[in-house]
Scaffold this motif. Sequence first.
Motif, mmCIF file in Angstrom:
data_model
loop_
_atom_site.group_PDB
_atom_site.id
_atom_site.type_symbol
_atom_site.label_atom_id
_atom_site.label_comp_id
_atom_site.label_asym_id
_atom_site.label_seq_id
_atom_site.Cartn_x
_atom_site.Cartn_y
_atom_site.Cartn_z
ATOM 1 N N MET A 1 0.839 -1.180 0.000
ATOM 2 C CA MET A 1 0.000 0.000 0.000
ATOM 3 C C MET A 1 0.886 1.247 0.000
ATOM 4 O O MET A 1 1.823 1.336 0.765
ATOM 5 C CB MET A 1 -0.885 -0.025 1.260
ATOM 6 N N ASN A 2 0.591 2.186 -0.845
ATOM 7 C CA ASN A 2 1.344 3.431 -0.945
ATOM 8 C C ASN A 2 0.996 4.322 0.245
ATOM 9 O O ASN A 2 -0.120 4.790 0.365
ATOM 10 C CB ASN A 2 1.009 4.124 -2.268
ATOM 11 N N THR A 3 1.968 4.546 1.133
ATOM 12 C CA THR A 3 1.680 5.299 2.352
ATOM 13 C C THR A 3 1.359 6.767 2.093
ATOM 14 O O THR A 3 0.701 7.393 2.910
ATOM 15 C CB THR A 3 2.849 5.202 3.357
ATOM 16 N N SER A 4 1.787 7.303 0.965
ATOM 17 C CA SER A 4 1.497 8.713 0.692
ATOM 18 C C SER A 4 0.027 8.921 0.335
ATOM 19 O O SER A 4 -0.498 10.019 0.503
ATOM 20 C CB SER A 4 2.405 9.255 -0.420
ATOM 21 N N THR A 5 -0.639 7.885 -0.154
ATOM 22 C CA THR A 5 -2.054 8.011 -0.505
ATOM 23 C C THR A 5 -2.963 7.235 0.444
ATOM 24 O O THR A 5 -4.176 7.315 0.326
ATOM 25 C CB THR A 5 -2.305 7.524 -1.948
ATOM 26 N N THR A 6 -2.378 6.496 1.355
ATOM 27 C CA THR A 6 -3.160 5.752 2.336
ATOM 28 C C THR A 6 -3.701 6.735 3.371
ATOM 29 O O THR A 6 -2.942 7.542 3.910
ATOM 30 C CB THR A 6 -2.275 4.699 3.036
ATOM 31 N N PRO A 7 -4.991 6.682 3.675
ATOM 32 C CA PRO A 7 -5.548 7.606 4.675
ATOM 33 C C PRO A 7 -4.844 7.491 6.026
ATOM 34 O O PRO A 7 -4.403 6.410 6.423
ATOM 35 C CB PRO A 7 -7.011 7.170 4.785
ATOM 36 N N ARG A 8 -4.768 8.597 6.706
ATOM 37 C CA ARG A 8 -4.117 8.682 8.018
ATOM 38 C C ARG A 8 -4.672 7.624 8.975
ATOM 39 O O ARG A 8 -3.925 6.978 9.707
ATOM 40 C CB ARG A 8 -4.315 10.078 8.599
ATOM 41 N N GLY A 9 -5.989 7.452 9.010
ATOM 42 C CA GLY A 9 -6.601 6.500 9.929
ATOM 43 C C GLY A 9 -6.161 5.071 9.685
ATOM 44 O O GLY A 9 -6.086 4.269 10.614
ATOM 45 N N VAL A 10 -5.853 4.746 8.437
ATOM 46 C CA VAL A 10 -5.362 3.406 8.090
ATOM 47 C C VAL A 10 -3.895 3.284 8.496
ATOM 48 O O VAL A 10 -3.498 2.304 9.131
ATOM 49 C CB VAL A 10 -5.545 3.125 6.582
ATOM 50 N N ARG A 11 -3.093 4.272 8.148
ATOM 51 C CA ARG A 11 -1.658 4.253 8.508
ATOM 52 C C ARG A 11 -1.457 4.142 10.018
ATOM 53 O O ARG A 11 -0.545 3.485 10.485
ATOM 54 C CB ARG A 11 -0.967 5.529 8.026
ATOM 55 N N ASN A 12 -2.334 4.799 10.780
ATOM 56 C CA ASN A 12 -2.186 4.858 12.237
ATOM 57 C C ASN A 12 -2.973 3.780 12.969
ATOM 58 O O ASN A 12 -3.011 3.788 14.200
ATOM 59 C CB ASN A 12 -2.644 6.228 12.749
ATOM 60 N N ASN A 13 -3.617 2.866 12.245
ATOM 61 C CA ASN A 13 -4.526 1.893 12.868
ATOM 62 C C ASN A 13 -5.545 2.601 13.756
ATOM 63 O O ASN A 13 -5.927 2.109 14.813
ATOM 64 C CB ASN A 13 -3.754 0.844 13.686
ATOM 65 N N ASN A 14 -5.962 3.779 13.324
ATOM 66 C CA ASN A 14 -6.863 4.644 14.082
ATOM 67 C C ASN A 14 -8.047 5.006 13.174
ATOM 68 O O ASN A 14 -8.116 6.105 12.637
ATOM 69 C CB ASN A 14 -6.087 5.894 14.530
ATOM 70 N N PRO A 15 -8.977 4.051 12.982
ATOM 71 C CA PRO A 15 -10.041 4.248 12.005
ATOM 72 C C PRO A 15 -10.969 5.414 12.290
ATOM 73 O O PRO A 15 -11.622 5.929 11.383
ATOM 74 C CB PRO A 15 -10.803 2.921 12.026
ATOM 75 N N GLY A 16 -11.009 5.880 13.532
ATOM 76 C CA GLY A 16 -11.847 7.025 13.873
ATOM 77 C C GLY A 16 -11.093 8.338 13.926
ATOM 78 O O GLY A 16 -11.678 9.381 14.203
ATOM 79 N N ASN A 17 -9.787 8.293 13.677
ATOM 80 C CA ASN A 17 -8.943 9.488 13.777
ATOM 81 C C ASN A 17 -9.103 10.176 15.134
ATOM 82 O O ASN A 17 -9.381 11.369 15.236
ATOM 83 C CB ASN A 17 -9.214 10.454 12.620
ATOM 84 N N ILE A 18 -8.899 9.391 16.180
ATOM 85 C CA ILE A 18 -8.988 9.894 17.555
ATOM 86 C C ILE A 18 -7.762 10.747 17.852
ATOM 87 O O ILE A 18 -6.625 10.319 17.611
ATOM 88 C CB ILE A 18 -9.075 8.725 18.553
ATOM 89 N N ASP A 19 -8.001 11.941 18.382
ATOM 90 C CA ASP A 19 -6.910 12.828 18.783
ATOM 91 C C ASP A 19 -6.157 12.248 19.973
ATOM 92 O O ASP A 19 -6.759 11.677 20.879
ATOM 93 C CB ASP A 19 -7.442 14.211 19.188
ATOM 94 N N ARG A 20 -4.853 12.432 19.992
ATOM 95 C CA ARG A 20 -4.038 12.026 21.141
ATOM 96 C C ARG A 20 -4.296 12.990 22.294
ATOM 97 O O ARG A 20 -4.374 14.197 22.092
ATOM 98 C CB ARG A 20 -2.556 12.038 20.778
ATOM 99 N N THR A 21 -4.434 12.437 23.490
ATOM 100 C CA THR A 21 -4.606 13.237 24.705
ATOM 101 C C THR A 21 -3.639 12.702 25.760
ATOM 102 O O THR A 21 -2.792 11.855 25.452
ATOM 103 C CB THR A 21 -6.054 13.136 25.247
ATOM 104 N N ASP A 22 -3.804 13.148 26.989
ATOM 105 C CA ASP A 22 -2.980 12.629 28.081
ATOM 106 C C ASP A 22 -3.319 11.184 28.421
ATOM 107 O O ASP A 22 -2.511 10.478 29.024
ATOM 108 C CB ASP A 22 -3.142 13.496 29.329
ATOM 109 N N VAL A 23 -4.519 10.751 28.065
ATOM 110 C CA VAL A 23 -4.947 9.375 28.316
ATOM 111 C C VAL A 23 -4.306 8.461 27.279
ATOM 112 O O VAL A 23 -4.403 8.718 26.080
ATOM 113 C CB VAL A 23 -6.489 9.260 28.238
ATOM 114 N N VAL A 24 -3.647 7.407 27.744
ATOM 115 C CA VAL A 24 -3.032 6.432 26.841
ATOM 116 C C VAL A 24 -4.000 5.255 26.710
ATOM 117 O O VAL A 24 -4.336 4.605 27.699
ATOM 118 C CB VAL A 24 -1.661 5.955 27.362
ATOM 119 N N TRP A 25 -4.442 4.999 25.495
ATOM 120 C CA TRP A 25 -5.369 3.918 25.225
ATOM 121 C C TRP A 25 -4.686 2.564 25.303
ATOM 122 O O TRP A 25 -3.487 2.453 24.993
ATOM 123 C CB TRP A 25 -5.940 4.059 23.817
ATOM 124 N N GLN A 26 -5.446 1.537 25.636
ATOM 125 C CA GLN A 26 -4.975 0.157 25.514
ATOM 126 C C GLN A 26 -4.622 -0.061 24.048
ATOM 127 O O GLN A 26 -5.418 0.251 23.161
ATOM 128 C CB GLN A 26 -6.095 -0.793 25.942
#
Length: 143
Positions: A1-26
């Motif tokens: 998969m071409n990372t330059s055209t792959t959506p951010r949510g896919v690259r980050n395994n973050n399908p909802g595009n959750i913002d990073r906060t002080d809380v660290v997710w499992q």
Amino acid sequence: MNTSTTPRGVRNNNPGNIDRTDVVWQGEDRSAAALAQERRFCVFTTPEAGFRALARTLLTYQRKHGLRTVKEIINRWAPPVENNTAAYVHRVADEVGVGGTEIISLTRPVTLFRLVRAIARRENGRLFWSDAVIESGVNEALK
């Protein structure tokens, strides 16, 4: 998969595009490499962990904040200052199979699954994950 055209949510395994906060997710990767890869959004070690975080966030919206409709949930998830929220609500409600102002219960696994899948599709332009991957994350969130 071409990372330059792959959506951010896919690259980050973050399908909802959750913002990073002080809380660290499992399952969240806070390594130096992950922080260098992505400044704003969470990076998860697996898509299942990303779906779990998405589902847990939506459950919190309902349990803690009393958001009971797709419209209320999406207005918090994707605020109008950053999104065409009306179109987002319409598309997601259609995919969930309800009206935008119809009361839903996210403790029903099928409803939570449909909402999570619809948000992931909307956030990433199309669906990149199998139902089994999504279901695994949703089931973890409901435990």
